[in-house]
Motif scaffolding. Structure first.
Motif: not given
Length: 259
Positions: A165-175
């Protein structure tokens, strides 16, 4: 006439009876043959099939050759049936008689055998119960370990879900950041920045520079080369050098009144 047998039925039957007295469990032909070879005279080379293979005899009624079980085979079946715990319990008068007085009406020899059989069943039940308790202890230990393992796996799965879940948020933010950065870089290449527009860069991005747009000499040269103006003099221009073109351009420009 039937095939002659290597061992007589009496020899084989004796081997079964003696082995059943030595071994109180069910009789197995392979183990029986091994024991008889070492303990019964005359059966030194006996094999398991000697105890189980049917023999051919003449029927007393028809005289025809028929197959039947050997006496030793019949005795093995009787012993194994009697040593079947469930069958023994169901057929034991001491345990199953509706009227206990029936037991005391038996002869002493029958009663004695019945008591011995009951004691053997009791010992068998104790042994089975002991082994079952040991097996249950092992199973309880295995279940406990499995329960612990399952709990550990559940914890790891929960941690993994949180990490995902944390990784998904980070990926979305980075995108989003990358998209914004790319948009900014693209606009900068086009000459558009915060609160300012670089017209020259913007024009270059459109594949034209300010000089290209405002270069009258270049435009006139293109027109001359394409024969779109000065048609009457076009024949005299052909084959001339760039200097001739420059001459006509300058001549045209000199005739333009910029005031």
């Amino acid at each position: 006439m039937g095939k002659s047998q290597k061992y007589t039925e009496d020899q084989l039957l004796e081997g079964v009876v003696r082995y059943s007295e030595f071994n109180k469990k069910k009789v197995k032909a392979t183990e029986l043959a091994i024991w008889c070879r070492d303990n019964v005279d005359g059966l030194e080379e006996v094999r398991d099939y000697h105890f189980t293979r049917n023999i051919q005899v003449h029927s007393p009624k028809t005289g025809k050759l028929i197959e039947r079980q050997k006496l030793c085979t019949q005795r093995i079946n009787e012993i194994n049936k009697s040593r079947n715990l469930r069958v023994s319990i169901n057929s034991n008068l001491i345990l199953k008689a509706s009227n206990i007085d029936v037991v005391f009406e038996l002869s002493k020899s029958v009663l004695r055998n019945l008591i011995v059989e009951t004691r053997e069943m009791f010992d068998t039940l104790l042994s089975k119960n002991y082994h079952l308790e040991r097996e249950n202890e092992v199973l309880r230990s295995i279940n406990k370990n499995q329960k612990t393992s399952i709990e550990e796996v559940n914890i790891k799965v929960s941690d993994l879900q949180k990490s995902l879940k944390r990784l998904s948020k980070q990926v979305n933010y980075l995108m989003k950041e990358v998209d914004m950065e790319n948009r900014i870089k693209t606009l900068e290449k086009m000459g558009i920045e915060d609160e300012a527009i670089d017209l020259n860069t913007y024009t270059e991005n459109l594949q034209q520079t300010i000089e290209d747009v405002m270069n009258i000499n270049k435009i006139l040269l293109e027109q001359i080369n394409n024969n779109t103006i000065f048609d009457e003099d076009s024949n005299s221009i052909e084959g001339h050098s760039e200097d001739v073109n420059d001459y006509y351009v300058e001549d045209v420009i000199s005739g333009i009144d910029f005031d």
